[in-house]
Motif scaffolding. Structure first.
Motif, PDB file in Angstrom:
ATOM      1  N   PRO A  27       6.212  10.724  64.016  1.00 20.89           N
ATOM      2  CA  PRO A  27       5.030   9.934  63.713  1.00 20.89           C
ATOM      3  C   PRO A  27       4.211  10.283  62.813  1.00 20.89           C
ATOM      4  N   VAL A  28       3.033   9.321  62.230  1.00 22.28           N
ATOM      5  CA  VAL A  28       1.727  10.249  61.632  1.00 22.28           C
ATOM      6  C   VAL A  28       0.710   8.908  62.307  1.00 22.28           C
ATOM      7  N   VAL A  29       0.119   9.067  62.824  1.00 19.57           N
ATOM      8  CA  VAL A  29      -1.128   8.533  62.133  1.00 19.57           C
ATOM      9  C   VAL A  29      -2.477   8.299  61.043  1.00 19.57           C
ATOM     10  N   LEU A  30      -2.750   7.517  61.176  1.00 18.44           N
ATOM     11  CA  LEU A  30      -3.780   7.606  59.902  1.00 18.44           C
ATOM     12  C   LEU A  30      -5.310   7.388  59.316  1.00 18.44           C
ATOM     13  N   MET A  31      -5.790   7.776  58.987  1.00 18.85           N
ATOM     14  CA  MET A  31      -7.621   7.128  59.300  1.00 18.85           C
ATOM     15  C   MET A  31      -7.757   7.295  58.137  1.00 18.85           C
ATOM     16  N   TYR A  32      -8.701   6.143  57.744  1.00 16.37           N
ATOM     17  CA  TYR A  32      -9.399   5.618  57.697  1.00 16.37           C
ATOM     18  C   TYR A  32     -10.592   5.493  58.053  1.00 16.37           C
ATOM     19  N   ALA A  86       0.739   4.402  62.215  1.00  5.44           N
ATOM     20  CA  ALA A  86      -0.099   4.050  63.566  1.00  5.44           C
ATOM     21  C   ALA A  86      -1.076   4.087  62.269  1.00  5.44           C
ATOM     22  N   ILE A  87      -2.022   3.429  62.019  1.00  6.26           N
ATOM     23  CA  ILE A  87      -3.071   2.726  61.081  1.00  6.26           C
ATOM     24  C   ILE A  87      -4.373   2.593  62.531  1.00  6.26           C
ATOM     25  N   THR A  88      -5.578   3.786  62.178  1.00  6.39           N
ATOM     26  CA  THR A  88      -6.913   3.776  62.637  1.00  6.39           C
ATOM     27  C   THR A  88      -8.075   3.171  61.512  1.00  6.39           C
ATOM     28  N   PHE A  89      -9.112   3.157  62.084  1.00 11.81           N
ATOM     29  CA  PHE A  89     -10.540   3.332  61.412  1.00 11.81           C
ATOM     30  C   PHE A  89     -11.014   3.492  61.999  1.00 11.81           C
ATOM     31  N   VAL A 113      -9.925   0.308  65.480  1.00 13.61           N
ATOM     32  CA  VAL A 113     -10.807   0.316  65.013  1.00 13.61           C
ATOM     33  C   VAL A 113     -11.530   0.811  65.459  1.00 13.61           C
ATOM     34  N   PHE A 114     -11.791   2.099  65.581  1.00 16.24           N
ATOM     35  CA  PHE A 114     -13.294   2.610  66.629  1.00 16.24           C
ATOM     36  C   PHE A 114     -14.604   3.173  65.903  1.00 16.24           C
ATOM     37  N   VAL A 115     -15.678   2.273  67.420  1.00 10.82           N
ATOM     38  CA  VAL A 115     -16.757   1.530  66.676  1.00 10.82           C
ATOM     39  C   VAL A 115     -17.787   2.138  67.004  1.00 10.82           C
ATOM     40  N   THR A 116     -19.099   2.203  66.330  1.00  7.94           N
ATOM     41  CA  THR A 116     -20.371   3.373  66.628  1.00  7.94           C
ATOM     42  C   THR A 116     -21.076   2.129  67.129  1.00  7.94           C
ATOM     43  N   THR A 117     -21.369   2.369  68.785  1.00  6.68           N
ATOM     44  CA  THR A 117     -21.906   1.099  68.832  1.00  6.68           C
ATOM     45  C   THR A 117     -23.239   0.555  68.152  1.00  6.68           C
ATOM     46  N   THR A 118     -23.803   1.876  68.460  1.00  4.61           N
ATOM     47  CA  THR A 118     -25.758   1.794  68.334  1.00  4.61           C
ATOM     48  C   THR A 118     -25.838   0.839  66.495  1.00  4.61           C
TER      49      THR A 118
END
Length: 333
Positions: A27-32, A86-89, A113-118
């Protein structure tokens, strides 16, 4: 004797080929990060919509695109799936919703999608974009820079030619940009903002962010979370390098971002991404203690069967055409 040697050689080649196939199908996890075409992109964080669409098309033809949380669960169960992706941002840029989501919906593509909240309410959180605009987009910079960071003085002679050979403390814009980034990264938020203001005055410009570099608003994040196939993860509040923080600040950044994501989206958040890919044992333990199920890094390799779910590797994807995407992602390793 020669027949036995030939058999051993054949067996050896077969074993090597089998290992290669097994390695290739992991498996691979891609980072955008971003889907767009900014004027400058020194970190290669952006992929054009055209290239992104082709990349997802190729990925769908050659791999099974799966939810990251499902992949993590299979890994934890000791049943790593073959040929999965798996695809991530990271960060939560608005152009992910504007440019990536329509493509993903058209292709039934899943993503986290990983969010920087501030950054949702304070655009200065994405300070690296402000630095890039000041140093790389300003028409003409002064030929020397003297500035103080954290009580220490620095100075450079700035050359106009991006390809000019460096000598002594003479640097081109690109080298200056990376030098300044390294100095700004460990600073406290207020100290960094003041340093950017000094740099902007030196460059005869301003320290404000571009509208095109903004994060999603609360409403946009809720819209993203309501999109079929999209999951939301936490990426801290202010995007610091976590190993540099004291324990209280570390816990606040991790738990605070998770809480804010859950409040905005109304959904449970179980995944985390380390800002800048910076982590250590203490950081990973803090993420685990915060109740997360997994955390992703920027370690550039495929996912092995015995991987720690709080140290998941990812392959960063840049603005590649078909040939480079196939070579760097599908044939990785």
């Amino acid at each position: 004797m020669s027949g036995a040697i030939a058999m051993r050689q054949t067996a050896s080649k077969f074993l090597q080929w089998s290992r290669l196939i097994a390695h290739f199908n992991r498996p691979v996890v891609l980072m955008y990060h971003r889907i767009g075409e900014p004027l400058v992109d020194p970190w290669e964080l952006s992929v054009s919509p055209q290239n992104f669409a082709r990349q997802i098309e190729i990925l769908g033809e050659t791999r099974d695109i799966v939810p990251l949380q499902w992949l993590v669960q299979r890994l934890c169960d000791g049943r790593p799936p073959r040929n999965a992706a798996a695809i991530t941002f990271d960060d939560g840029y608005a152009d992910v919703l504007q440019n990536a989501v329509p493509i993903m919906r058209r292709m039934n593509c899943l993503a986290t999608v990983f969010v920087t909240t501030t950054a949702i309410t304070d655009p200065a959180v994405f300070w690296w974009d402000i630095l890039s605009r000041i140093i790389l987009e300003t028409t003409a910079l002064p030929d020397s820079l003297a500035i103080e960071f954290a009580g220490r003085n620095y100075d450079w002679r700035v050359t106009g030619d991006a390809m000019h050979a460096q000598s002594g403390n003479a640097v081109n814009r690109t080298r200056l940009h990376f030098d300044l980034h390294a100095l700004l990264k460990p600073l406290q938020v207020q100290e960094r903002e003041k340093a950017l203001e000094r740099l902007a005055r030196w460059a005869r410009t301003d320290a404000g962010p571009r509208k095109s570099d903004r994060a999603m608003t609360h409403q946009e994040l809720r819209q993203l979370a309501d999109t079929d196939g999209v999951s939301i993860g936490a990426h801290t509040c202010t995007h610091p390098s976590l190993p540099l923080l004291k324990q209280d600040d570390l816990e606040r950044e991790i738990s605070g971002s998770r809480k804010q994501c859950e409040e905005i989206t109304g959904r449970r958040v179980v995944g985390f991404a380390y800002p800048f890919g910076d982590f250590d044992d203490s950081t990973a333990n803090a993420v685990r203690s915060a109740g997360m199920d997994y955390a992703v890094t920027t370690l550039p390799r495929e996912v092995g069967s015995k991987v720690d779910p709080f140290r998941l590797p990812r392959l960063m994807v840049a603005d590649w055409g078909e040939v480079d995407f196939r070579r760097r992602v599908l044939c990785h390793g």
